[in-house]
Motif scaffolding. Structure first.
Motif, short mmCIF file in Angstrom:
data_model
loop_
_atom_site.label_atom_id
_atom_site.label_comp_id
_atom_site.label_asym_id
_atom_site.label_seq_id
_atom_site.Cartn_x
_atom_site.Cartn_y
_atom_site.Cartn_z
N ILE A 117 5.15 -128.80 62.57
CA ILE A 117 5.87 -127.90 61.67
C ILE A 117 6.39 -126.65 62.39
N TYR A 118 7.43 -126.08 61.79
CA TYR A 118 7.96 -124.77 62.18
C TYR A 118 8.20 -124.00 60.89
N ASP A 119 7.52 -122.88 60.74
CA ASP A 119 7.57 -122.09 59.51
C ASP A 119 8.36 -120.80 59.77
N THR A 120 9.51 -120.66 59.10
CA THR A 120 10.36 -119.48 59.34
C THR A 120 9.70 -118.19 58.84
N MET A 121 8.85 -118.28 57.81
CA MET A 121 8.17 -117.07 57.33
C MET A 121 7.17 -116.58 58.36
N LEU A 122 6.32 -117.47 58.84
CA LEU A 122 5.34 -117.07 59.85
C LEU A 122 6.02 -116.58 61.12
N SER A 123 7.11 -117.23 61.49
CA SER A 123 7.84 -116.81 62.70
C SER A 123 8.30 -115.37 62.59
N ASP A 124 8.88 -115.03 61.45
CA ASP A 124 9.37 -113.67 61.29
C ASP A 124 8.24 -112.66 61.23
N GLN A 125 7.13 -113.06 60.61
CA GLN A 125 5.98 -112.16 60.54
C GLN A 125 5.41 -111.89 61.93
N VAL A 126 5.48 -112.88 62.82
CA VAL A 126 5.02 -112.69 64.20
C VAL A 126 6.02 -111.85 64.99
N ILE A 127 7.29 -112.20 64.87
CA ILE A 127 8.34 -111.52 65.65
C ILE A 127 8.42 -110.04 65.29
N PHE A 128 8.25 -109.73 64.02
CA PHE A 128 8.38 -108.34 63.56
C PHE A 128 7.05 -107.79 63.05
N ASN A 129 5.96 -108.22 63.66
CA ASN A 129 4.63 -107.80 63.23
C ASN A 129 4.50 -106.27 63.29
N GLY A 130 4.11 -105.69 62.16
CA GLY A 130 3.98 -104.24 62.07
C GLY A 130 5.12 -103.58 61.35
N LEU A 131 6.26 -104.26 61.29
CA LEU A 131 7.46 -103.67 60.69
C LEU A 131 7.68 -104.13 59.26
N GLY A 132 6.72 -104.88 58.70
CA GLY A 132 6.86 -105.37 57.34
C GLY A 132 6.64 -104.29 56.30
N SER A 134 4.98 -102.27 53.43
CA SER A 134 3.59 -102.01 53.08
C SER A 134 3.52 -100.66 52.40
N LYS A 135 2.32 -100.26 51.97
CA LYS A 135 2.14 -98.95 51.36
C LYS A 135 2.51 -97.84 52.34
N ASP A 136 2.17 -98.06 53.62
CA ASP A 136 2.47 -97.06 54.64
C ASP A 136 3.90 -97.15 55.15
N ASN A 137 4.56 -98.27 54.87
CA ASN A 137 5.94 -98.47 55.34
C ASN A 137 6.76 -99.11 54.23
N PRO A 138 7.01 -98.35 53.14
CA PRO A 138 7.69 -98.91 51.96
C PRO A 138 9.10 -99.41 52.23
N GLU A 139 9.72 -98.94 53.28
CA GLU A 139 11.08 -99.37 53.60
C GLU A 139 11.09 -100.50 54.63
N GLY A 140 9.93 -101.08 54.88
CA GLY A 140 9.82 -102.12 55.90
C GLY A 140 10.45 -103.44 55.51
N LEU A 141 10.41 -104.38 56.43
CA LEU A 141 11.03 -105.69 56.23
C LEU A 141 10.22 -106.53 55.24
N ARG A 142 10.92 -107.37 54.50
CA ARG A 142 10.27 -108.38 53.65
C ARG A 142 10.48 -109.75 54.30
N PHE A 143 9.60 -110.69 53.97
CA PHE A 143 9.62 -111.98 54.66
C PHE A 143 9.79 -113.16 53.72
N SER A 144 10.30 -112.91 52.53
CA SER A 144 10.62 -114.02 51.63
C SER A 144 11.85 -114.75 52.18
N LEU A 145 12.09 -115.97 51.68
CA LEU A 145 13.28 -116.70 52.11
C LEU A 145 14.53 -115.94 51.73
N GLU A 146 14.52 -115.32 50.55
CA GLU A 146 15.68 -114.53 50.12
C GLU A 146 15.96 -113.39 51.11
N ALA A 147 14.87 -112.70 51.54
CA ALA A 147 15.04 -111.58 52.47
C ALA A 147 15.58 -112.06 53.82
#
Length: 715
Positions: A117-132, A134-147
């Protein structure tokens, strides 16, 4: 081209054989499913386990498979898809978004296992780890398919406002997905068929763009894709649960909770009449008027006593009054902290013992509310087991558990004993020995630590905290013959244990003084002697801090090149640039007296610069602490993931999946069920795979694991 296989009157039709003939020749295929409810609404409580999401309460109503050129949409309600099963046994790579969902449902419904398998959600979470986000980063990236469609392909989610939609823009209508849950026997609409096909096309397009990223850690992604199947297996299996034991535990805790509540109320009624009800014709007694479960009311009383602590709010980022347990605990002297840790009741004789009783009551409250009868809703209506859901990638790469969270159960063993083996099985508990301390030895290369873990110690054997205490306090007390051990020097050993964990995680004298119940100066003395005892740590910590401030990211583990990117790094650079724009270019070359004069002038003309300095150093200090913490937690997390992957692989290769299987993972701990006639062999397999997985990341230090065979989750 979209091809439909089923009863709907769609413009392009195909047969299942045509689908098979096309797909079997491919090296890469997209895959997706849509699910619908299996049972009529109202037959069970859907508050925790929901139709359409939970595999035991859902059925697959649509299977989509294909590539960018051709997508096949199959109505699985009327089409038997067993003809396609050989496709899943090949080396074809299956691409999708959040494939754990497909993995679980296909395995449960068809006994089909997605291995490659290759999961595009996990890939993006790894590639941009920390930039998602969150409460501390409300303007961060989202990792849904829509996003991801928006970010990579310029395709936006459909706006509910029809007048604000550019007719030339391609969009995703998220509401279409929700329509499948209660679709029943209704034929698919053309819109639903085309929606299903796009869920094949989009991840394939996104994958090709992700692979072009300058940071694309293949080893890390490979580990996560393998581990996704581990979590899928665990979530599907669930963990056996003894409801009666849980109720008995609740009934045992309830009187303690009521006893502690009465003590608090009595203390107020006897000493603080202004916090009691006012007598009237119907009630002549003055009862405590503080609702202890109300933070506002407790804070009001603590402020009245002038002992209310403050902490930084996660929402406002400002220091605010709090009655949180961690903050209140810091107010207690060390002897009362130990009583709290031991859950020991004492009479209320002063303010400190009042605070202790409040904390003990708060602990009991959680046992009778969060972990009371309400928790039983987590028992699955079909399997009668507990099926947690895992978040696979946190900032460090570690996992977390939710719905229910099995990582935050009370420390009391009576709760863990409720998680039991199935009939005919045994429960295996296995955890790494001193995992984080060994990881610290590995990443720092400290010779003393490595020698201890690799060769043992003639006096301390495997007791690392006594070893640490001896090294620390022999320097502190200038006594080279001093030997710290658990029996004769429990306080010194505890200090060494606390230091070894917290200093490695960026703890300062200011934060540690509360743990030790001592002054900041003495806490700093402990830290200094800890670092002097292990001299290679100091240079390692310094390198970590310098690297994150230079690059803006932390290398979590070098083996997989997992990284964490700071969401504040650009902000830090911007603040620094703004600050220095107010100072002359030759400022650093000026004499000390001249610099002081320039500073006064700058602060006079631009007083906000002083606040900017404060913000700059706050962000910088946070980054430094994170640079020490994340590599240790993260590498430990990678070890657990690799161990679980190796264990799963071994069980599959030796046809043991039904005799030996994981039921839970928490940080350094792996729990499994095993047939009782295979228990000893099963434990050795689990231990060996844990050591093998941990050693994959550690070349300098020996890793070890300890385990037991039990009837429940207790250690």
């Amino acid at each position: 081209m979209i091809y439909f296989i089923g009863n709907s009157n769609y413009k392009n039709k195909a047969t299942l054989q045509e689908c098979f003939d096309y797909c079997i020749k491919k090296e890469i295929l997209g895959i997706d499913i849509e699910t619908t409810r299996l049972y009529k609404q109202g037959l069970y409580d859907e508050s925790e386990y929901k139709a359409g999401l939970d595999p035991y309460l859902s059925k697959v109503c649509m299977l989509q498979i294909g590539d960018i050129e051709n997508q096949y949409v199959i109505d699985t309600r009327v089409i038997d898809i067993s003809l396609l099963f050989p496709i899943f046994e090949t080396d074809i790579l299956f691409v999708g978004h959040y494939l754990k969902f497909e993995y679980i449902h296909l395995k449960h419904n068809y006994n089909v296992v997605l291995e490659n398998i290759y999961d595009t959600m996990l890939s993006d979470q790894v590639i941009f780890n920390g930039l998602g986000k969150s409460k501390d980063n409300p303007e961060g990236l989202r990792f849904s398919l829509e996003a991801l469609c928006d970010r990579y392909l310029g395709i936006k989610k459909q706006d509910n406002n029809l007048f604000n939609q550019d007719e030339d823009d391609e969009t995703i209508d998220k509401s279409t997905r929700l329509g499948f849950i209660n679709i029943g026997d209704r034929n698919f609409t053309e819109k639903e068929i085309e929606y299903g096909a796009k869920d094949i096309e989009y991840p394939l397009l996104i994958k090709s763009l992700q692979e072009q990223n300058s940071y694309f850690p293949k080893e890390c992604l490979s580990l996560e894709f393998e581990f996704e199947k581990v979590l899928g297996d665990i979530e599907l299996k669930g963990i056996n649960f003894d409801k009666e034991k849980w109720i008995n535990t609740y009934n045992e805790k309830l009187p303690i909770y009521e006893f502690r509540l009465k003590k608090l109320n009595t203390f107020i009624e006897q000493n603080y009449k202004n916090f009691c009800t006012i007598p009237d014709l119907f009630n002549t007694e003055q009862n405590c008027d503080i609702l202890w479960s109300s933070p506002d009311q407790v804070i009001q009383f603590l402020r009245f006593l002038n002992i209310c602590p403050k902490e930084k709010s996660k929402q406002t980022k400002k220091m605010e009054w709090t009655c949180g347990a961690k903050s209140v605990l810091k107010l207690l002297p060390r002897n009362l902290k130990e009583l709290y840790e031991k859950d020991t009741d004492v009479d209320i004789t002063d303010i400190n013992t009042f605070l202790l009783n409040y904390l003990l009551w708060n602990k009991s409250k959680q046992c009778c509310t969060t972990f009371g009868e309400e928790w039983l809703k987590n028992i699955h209506p079909i399997t009668k087991r507990v099926h947690t859901s895992y978040t696979q990638i946190l900032n460090t790469g570690r996992i977390s558990s939710r719905n229910p969270n099995l990582q935050n159960l009370p420390a009391d063993e009576s709760y863990r004993q409720c998680f039991t083996q199935s009939i005919g099985n045994k429960f295996l508990n296995c955890d790494f020995s001193s995992q984080e301390s060994r990881v610290l030895a590995e990443v720092s290369g400290d010779k003393k630590m490595l020698d201890f873990f690799n060769n043992g110690h003639p006096i301390h054997k495997t007791d690392f905290h006594s070893f640490t205490g001896t090294n620390m306090f022999s320097l502190l007390r200038n006594d080279p013959d001093l030997i710290i051990n658990k029996k004769d020097f429990p306080e010194e050993r505890q200090i060494a244990k606390t230091i070894s964990f917290k200093v490695a995680y960026g703890g300062s004298a200011y934060t540690l003084k509360d743990d030790f119940g001592t002054s900041e100066e003495e806490a700093q003395l402990f830290i200094d002697n800890f670092l002097n005892a292990f001299p290679d740590l100091k240079s390692y910590f310094k390198n970590c801090e310098e690297n994150v401030l230079k690059t803006g990211y932390i290398i979590i583990d070098k083996t997989t090149n997992r990284r964490w990117f700071s969401p504040d790094f650009d902000k830090l650079e911007k603040i620094n640039k703004e600050i220095w724009s107010h100072f002359p270019d030759n400022y650093r070359k000026l004499s000390k007296e001249q610099r002081e004069k320039v500073k006064k002038e700058v602060y006079s003309k631009s007083p906000h610069v002083k606040d900017m300095w404060s913000l700059y150093f706050t962000i910088q200090s946070s980054l430094k602490r994170t640079s020490l913490n994340y590599p240790i937690q993260g590498l430990a997390g990678s070890q657990t993931k690799k161990s679980a992957v190796l264990f799963r692989k071994y069980c599959i290769e030796n046809n043991l999946q039904n005799r030996l299987f994981l039921v839970n993972l928490i940080h350094d701990e792996c729990s499994a069920e095993v047939n009782e006639d295979f228990a000893e062999e099963g434990l050795q397999i689990l231990k060996s795979k844990m050591i093998e997985g941990a050693s994959f990341f550690c070349e300098k230090v020996k890793m070890d694991a300890e385990g037991n065979i039990n009837t429940n989750w207790s250690k």
